[in-house]
Write a protein that holds these residues in place. Sequence first.
Motif, short mmCIF file in Angstrom:
data_model
loop_
_atom_site.label_atom_id
_atom_site.label_comp_id
_atom_site.label_asym_id
_atom_site.label_seq_id
_atom_site.Cartn_x
_atom_site.Cartn_y
_atom_site.Cartn_z
N ALA A 205 -10.14 27.12 -3.94
CA ALA A 205 -10.57 26.36 -5.46
C ALA A 205 -9.25 26.14 -6.07
CB ALA A 205 -11.61 27.10 -6.12
N GLU A 206 -8.28 27.27 -6.16
CA GLU A 206 -7.16 27.13 -6.91
C GLU A 206 -6.21 26.12 -6.19
OE1 GLU A 206 -3.54 30.21 -8.40
OE2 GLU A 206 -5.29 30.99 -7.79
N THR A 207 -6.07 26.38 -4.78
CA THR A 207 -5.20 25.49 -4.08
C THR A 207 -5.46 24.16 -4.41
OG1 THR A 207 -4.68 27.21 -2.56
CG2 THR A 207 -4.31 24.71 -2.05
N LYS A 208 -6.72 23.54 -4.24
CA LYS A 208 -7.41 22.34 -4.52
C LYS A 208 -6.88 21.88 -5.99
CE LYS A 208 -11.18 22.30 -1.60
NZ LYS A 208 -12.87 21.91 -1.67
N ALA A 209 -7.10 22.65 -7.01
CA ALA A 209 -6.88 22.31 -8.24
C ALA A 209 -5.24 22.04 -8.59
CB ALA A 209 -7.35 23.22 -9.33
N SER A 210 -4.68 22.75 -7.92
CA SER A 210 -3.21 22.61 -8.13
C SER A 210 -2.59 21.55 -7.50
CB SER A 210 -2.49 23.93 -7.69
OG SER A 210 -1.00 23.75 -7.75
N ALA A 211 -3.08 21.24 -6.31
CA ALA A 211 -2.60 20.10 -5.52
C ALA A 211 -3.09 18.71 -6.29
CB ALA A 211 -3.06 19.98 -4.12
N LEU A 212 -4.46 18.71 -6.69
CA LEU A 212 -4.82 17.59 -7.30
C LEU A 212 -4.12 17.12 -8.64
CD1 LEU A 212 -7.07 15.36 -7.31
CD2 LEU A 212 -8.58 16.84 -8.65
N ALA A 213 -3.70 18.16 -9.32
CA ALA A 213 -2.94 18.11 -10.53
C ALA A 213 -1.53 17.34 -10.40
CB ALA A 213 -2.72 19.43 -11.39
N LYS B 135 0.65 -1.24 0.02
CA LYS B 135 -0.07 -0.04 0.14
C LYS B 135 0.92 1.17 0.00
CE LYS B 135 -4.06 -2.00 2.19
NZ LYS B 135 -5.18 -1.81 3.04
N PHE B 136 0.55 2.28 -0.85
CA PHE B 136 1.21 3.25 -0.82
C PHE B 136 0.18 4.55 -0.36
CE2 PHE B 136 2.63 0.64 -3.84
CZ PHE B 136 3.92 0.53 -3.83
N TYR B 137 0.26 5.44 0.68
CA TYR B 137 -0.33 6.54 1.17
C TYR B 137 0.14 7.76 0.81
CZ TYR B 137 -1.86 2.38 4.23
OH TYR B 137 -2.37 1.47 4.65
N TYR B 138 -0.48 8.73 0.41
CA TYR B 138 -0.07 10.11 -0.07
C TYR B 138 -0.60 11.10 0.84
CZ TYR B 138 -3.87 10.26 -3.30
OH TYR B 138 -4.96 10.36 -4.20
N PHE B 139 0.00 12.14 0.99
CA PHE B 139 -0.64 13.24 2.01
C PHE B 139 0.11 14.75 1.50
CE2 PHE B 139 0.57 9.39 4.41
CZ PHE B 139 -0.82 9.18 5.25
N ALA B 140 -0.67 15.37 0.97
CA ALA B 140 -0.20 16.71 0.35
C ALA B 140 -0.90 17.90 1.31
CB ALA B 140 -0.84 16.73 -0.97
N GLN B 141 -0.16 18.80 1.61
CA GLN B 141 -0.59 19.94 2.28
C GLN B 141 -0.09 21.21 1.86
OE1 GLN B 141 1.10 17.96 6.09
NE2 GLN B 141 0.06 19.62 6.74
N ALA B 142 -0.86 22.32 1.81
CA ALA B 142 -0.67 23.63 1.39
C ALA B 142 -1.45 24.74 2.15
CB ALA B 142 -1.04 23.93 -0.27
N GLU B 143 -0.77 25.75 2.51
CA GLU B 143 -1.37 26.71 3.46
C GLU B 143 -2.72 27.48 2.51
OE1 GLU B 143 -1.14 27.44 6.46
OE2 GLU B 143 0.03 25.45 6.48
N VAL B 144 -3.60 27.95 2.95
CA VAL B 144 -4.61 28.84 2.46
C VAL B 144 -5.01 29.95 2.92
CG1 VAL B 144 -7.04 28.76 1.62
CG2 VAL B 144 -5.91 26.67 1.65
N SER B 145 -4.45 31.14 2.46
CA SER B 145 -4.62 32.43 3.09
C SER B 145 -5.87 32.99 3.35
CB SER B 145 -3.43 33.33 2.26
OG SER B 145 -3.85 33.53 0.96
N GLU B 146 -6.95 32.39 2.22
CA GLU B 146 -8.20 33.19 2.18
C GLU B 146 -9.16 32.08 1.80
OE1 GLU B 146 -7.98 36.11 -1.45
OE2 GLU B 146 -7.54 37.06 0.42
N ALA B 147 -10.16 32.19 1.81
CA ALA B 147 -11.37 31.29 1.43
C ALA B 147 -11.33 31.33 -0.19
CB ALA B 147 -12.77 31.63 2.00
N GLY B 148 -10.99 32.47 -0.84
CA GLY B 148 -11.18 32.60 -2.07
C GLY B 148 -10.06 31.97 -2.95
N GLN B 149 -8.96 31.74 -2.12
CA GLN B 149 -7.87 30.85 -2.76
C GLN B 149 -7.99 29.38 -2.90
OE1 GLN B 149 -4.40 31.13 -0.37
NE2 GLN B 149 -2.90 31.26 -2.06
#
Length: 615
Positions: free
Chosen positions: A587-595, A571-585
């Motif tokens: 969606a973009e953070t999610k899309a970038s991390a997913l890609a 099994k391979f488990y992955y964990f990605a994290q990124a800071e979010v400075s504001e709610a409006g950011q």
Amino acid sequence: MNQPSPSITSEQALDLAQNAVSEKQLSESAFENLKRWVTEPQYASYQPALLQLIEDKAFEDLDTFFWEVIPFGTGGRRGLMSELGSATINERTIAESAHGLAAYYKKFSGQETGKAAIAHDSRINSSKFARIAASVLAAHGLTVYFFKTSRSTPELSFAVRQLGCDVGAMITASHNPPSDNGFKAYWSTGGQVLPPHDQGIIDEVYLATEIPVVDFDTAVEQGTIQLIDEDVAGEYRKCVAEHSHSSARELKGLFTPLHGVGETSVFQVLQHVGFKGIERFEPQCEQNGNFPNVPDQLPNPERDEVYQPAIEQASQTGAEIILASDPDADRLGVCVKNDAGEFVHLTGNQVGALLADYVLRKQKENGSLTPEHYVVETIVTTPLIAAITRSAGARIINNLLVGFKYIAETMDAEGPDKFVFGTEESLGYLAGTYCRDKDAAIGALWACELAAELKSEGKTLLNHLDELYVEHGFHLEGQVSKTCKGSQGNEQIRQLMKAFRSTPPQKMGQLTFTLVRDYADLEIRSLPENTTAETFSKPKGNVLMFEARAEGSPLTVQLGVRPSGTEPKIKFYYFAQAEVSEAGQLAETKASALATIEEFKQSLMDWIDQTLQTS
């Protein structure tokens, strides 16, 4: 068992089997285990069928049946059922398991008597295997408390504690396919057996010759096997219900037990506390070990596919949430409607984070949370839970190996009175002190209470998850695995673990690996040099945790690698994290991390295939 009439002797059979090893049709380990079954008197009833299989040169089947002595993994002994074989679940290996448990308990405790509890789920042969286990434990002098009807794993854990038992056993293979079954062994705490008990039991299993057994019905008449059912189960449900933190009950949803036993625990608890809007998904309610109405007959609530039949009905009836428990009802999966009216399957990490936030917030509001209170999670569970816990002012204990038994062990070591919540990424949740194993019922109770409260505010679980991301950073987790069956697969897993240790990847997709934490060697190594930078003392286990950074991105990623303790998988488990400075950011953070993660996953699987081809 139908007794064939083979025309070869045991000596001739062993010669044929030895020749099959030379021709690489049979593994050396299978031959050694097979030899015991062919020559030793305790296996006499199996020998005609075994000699016939050897005469027929069914070496592929024989390798599957004998390549190992089925071990105690993270969830006990679990695997393929067959009529015979040391590597499969059958009448003999179930009897050996019960014998090993009883013999080790008596040796460890110095007692000749004791008490045991036994339960079983709705799987094929579960009832029969449970009766065999009870008959063996009773023959060893233990008083056995036996659930008359199919029950959940947490109910067995509860019964061990409630009845003051010394050991317990649950017959189940959790979420495995219909072909499988298993034996989970429990100690007096109500938790699954831990080192050194697990090895002590398997040692007794291997030493087993003639196994004592009594007639089940006679033992019931004599009182050495005592039947239990609603008298204990009702107390269990009452204990779960006592952990309600809200009076919000306005919620419309569907619950499916996936043909398992969850209706006896999860659904009855929800009805007991007043969630009248949660209805059963009838096509999957019948207890049936073939799981006929579950897609692919794979009743694992971690799979998106299992929810599709319920989603079709939920979309027509206006349900807002779908709950699914696995066959032994210790795991809970959740689907919830998004703002577009589509059902989204939450991961165990997401549900665990939502429930941790819920209970910590409730305890903080009523003034019962102190800095000594603690939340427990395993090393492959989301770091979001640690962030939530620390923010609430409680302790996080998150350096545990995979397996809920380690969460149970931590509860008793740290003191159960300060235990708030325990969770692992594979849909396991527990609160309170009533049992020591994960419980779909407590997960369902809190998930529904939180969803009902959020509904009254015009929000969903998904909306609240986004609020947690803005507060604590966006977290994206997931798991991929490679199935490697039998002795050949076991060797492939060994090769992959060796490659990850000795020649680890330097880069995958946009990710560059910077260090690895090796829980087997108890050291942290810098990458790409793979040289020791630091050592640590615990926990020790066959797990690797890599850290990586993404080029030109604030994203940090961890990759966990481990062989499964209950399935033929790595099994391979992955964990990605990124800071979010504001709610409006967000969606973009999610899309970038997913890609980034999708590219990484493809690169990971390519590296695995290439490594296996060249090794």
